[in-house]
Design an enzyme around this catalytic site. Structure first.
Site, mmCIF file in Angstrom:
data_model
loop_
_atom_site.group_PDB
_atom_site.id
_atom_site.type_symbol
_atom_site.label_atom_id
_atom_site.label_comp_id
_atom_site.label_asym_id
_atom_site.label_seq_id
_atom_site.Cartn_x
_atom_site.Cartn_y
_atom_site.Cartn_z
ATOM 1 N N GLU A 337 49.556 49.867 34.400
ATOM 2 C CA GLU A 337 48.366 49.050 34.250
ATOM 3 C C GLU A 337 48.406 47.835 35.163
ATOM 4 O OE1 GLU A 337 47.483 49.912 29.503
ATOM 5 O OE2 GLU A 337 48.436 48.035 30.102
ATOM 6 N N CYS A 338 47.345 47.631 35.913
ATOM 7 C CA CYS A 338 47.121 46.425 36.702
ATOM 8 C C CYS A 338 48.314 46.111 37.611
ATOM 9 C CB CYS A 338 46.776 45.257 35.787
ATOM 10 S SG CYS A 338 45.865 43.928 36.618
ATOM 11 N N GLY A 339 49.179 45.173 37.248
ATOM 12 C CA GLY A 339 50.335 44.871 38.081
ATOM 13 C C GLY A 339 51.238 46.070 38.277
ATOM 14 N N LEU A 342 49.681 48.136 40.905
ATOM 15 C CA LEU A 342 49.944 47.579 42.237
ATOM 16 C C LEU A 342 51.315 48.013 42.750
ATOM 17 C CD1 LEU A 342 48.628 43.893 41.837
ATOM 18 C CD2 LEU A 342 47.427 45.854 42.811
ATOM 19 N N GLY A 435 45.868 52.425 36.832
ATOM 20 C CA GLY A 435 44.636 51.744 37.197
ATOM 21 C C GLY A 435 44.672 50.289 36.779
#
Length: 463
Positions: A337-339, A342, A435
């Protein structure tokens, strides 16, 4: 089960709510009271700050994420055994979904729990008009739940007459005032980023603040008010949720590696506890420091956080980047998730403007935009069968990120709860969800159950 509790709210953001909440929490802890804190809304930053600096157990309460019974159950389960619960509101008291609805607002939480609210009013540049403002908040909803008031940034000279006027005209108790305390303000950065070396200094600052509030607030009166909390949670309601979780739990435990360090620190703790209740053994590891994934892991969770602040250090830990890539490409179920998402890119732009190699699961760059790319609540719907659900599965979540990706994915459809704004996002396969959206598992218990079942299948395939 009746749990003493009080909710601190304000007419709008910037009224001093967070600073005063932290000071009150610290004062209660200093008194030796076993105190738990909650944050209304999806923000994982304030609860992390409360835990790291003040030392209180802290959780979220969100009536968009969960229905009324589940919200009550989460409050009751987390607050069990504590002397008092302190709930911090979000934004303005009645500000909910899309800025136009009361659903998801702090008031929605207050009425769901039956918890008394104390309105923190910023008194700068006003006197008698403060009475009119309070009256408006009391009258806007018949069951406002507002039982008390704290006057922030008012002088001791003005406080006495104002308190008398408010209590004479309105059905609320004034629990004191907070003078202007410029030396004890909190840098907003501290709420999102607390470095290890800063914790002791912040503790000392909050202890000074707590000392000031002991002098100017009626904390004993607030504790008495907390004792009137109408929340009475039946064992039947709790057992109904517990039974649903038991029905979905694995028959044997499975080990799941969970990233947890300064780069990956944004995780809803209720999500992790739910995974444990469903049969997960959580193995925490650091993508910054450890050389590989925990031995025996059959699943992987890459939490949100600040990888962009630690991009160089993450690049230098090449063995971990390789281990993560090989595990995911080898079929280990993963939620990123998110970080965490990335971290799965080929390259990540750090806060210094340089691009650094990451794990390379996705052949794409993640880059800084300089603005909030997407922000707020969403409902995700699976466009195809994948790790976290069958086609048509829905789960609620939240986005907040200043970085974007060349490959955001199109495995799910995101819909804002108010208005028509929608978009495709997220990578979904039989073994991967990756995502920007942060998922709240209690909004769809099938999601964590499917993830753990996939982990169990992966475990059996290697036996």
């Amino acid at each position: 089960m009746r749990i003493p509790g009080i909710l601190l709210t304000a007419p709008k953001s910037g009224s001093g709510k967070t600073l005063i909440t932290c000071g009150i929490l610290q004062a209660l802890v200093n008194r030796g009271l076993k105190t738990i804190s909650f944050k209304c809304g999806p923000d994982y930053i304030d609860p992390m700050f409360h835990g790291r600096v003040i030392g209180t157990k802290s959780r979220n309460l969100d009536t968009f994420f969960t229905d009324a019974d589940t919200t009550r159950c989460l409050y009751a389960r987390n607050a069990a055994g504590f002397d008092v619960a302190v709930v911090e509101g979000v934004m303005g008291y009645y500000d909910g979904l899309g800025g136009t609805k009361v659903q998801g607002s702090t008031w929605d939480v207050a009425r769901t729990l039956g918890i008394p609210a104390v309105l923190i009013v910023d008194g700068r540049g006003a006197s008698l008009s403060i009475v009119a403002m309070i009256k408006g908040f009391l009258d806007y909803q018949a069951d406002s739940q507002i039982r008390g008031v704290i006057l922030n940034q008012v002088s001791p000279m003005l406080y006495g007459p104002l308190k008398a006027r408010i209590e004479e005209e309105l059905p609320v108790q004034v629990f004191g005032y907070v003078p202007k305390l410029t030396a004890l303000s909190l840098d907003s950065r501290h709420l999102g980023l607390v470095l290890p070396g800063e914790i002791q200094a912040l503790k000392e600052k909050l202890c000074r603040l707590a000392g000031e509030l002991e002098q100017t607030l009626d904390l004993d009166g607030m504790l008495t008010l907390a004792g009137t909390c109408a929340s009475d949670f039946s064992e039947k309601t709790k057992e109904t949720l517990a039974e649903k979780i038991r029905e979905m739990a694995l028959s044997s435990r499975v080990s799941v590696a969970v990233a947890r360090d300064d780069a990956f620190c944004f995780t809803y703790l209720d999500n992790l506890e739910l995974l444990e209740a469903m049969g997960a053994e959580l193995l925490y590891f650091s993508p910054l420091e450890d050389q590989g994934l925990p031995e025996g892991a059959s699943g992987l969770i890459l939490s949100g956080g600040y990888p962009e602040l630690h991009a160089k250090a993450l690049e230098q830990n090449a063995s971990m980047r390789t281990a993560v890539k090989e595990a995911i490409q080898g079929g280990m179920p993963c939620i990123a998730e998110c970080g965490g998402f990335l971290y799965l890119h080929r390259e990540l732009e750090g806060t210094d403007g340089c691009f650094y190699p990451m794990s390379g699961v996705f052949d794409a760059k993640a880059y800084r935009t300089g603005k909030l790319s997407r922000f707020g609540y969403i409902t995700l719907e699976a466009k195809k069968e994948q790790l976290i659900g069958k086609k048509g599965m829905k789960i609620r979540g939240h986005e907040f990120h200043y970085w974007d990706s060349e490959s955001c994915g199109d495995g799910l459809h995101a819909q804002k709860p108010v208005g028509s704004r929608a978009w495709d996002c997220g990578h979904g396969s039989s073994t991967l969800y990756a995502g920007f959206p942060h998922l709240f598992y209690y909004s769809n218990l099938q999601v964590p159950a499917r993830f753990l079942k996939a982990c169990q299948n992966y475990q059996k395939s290697g036996e």
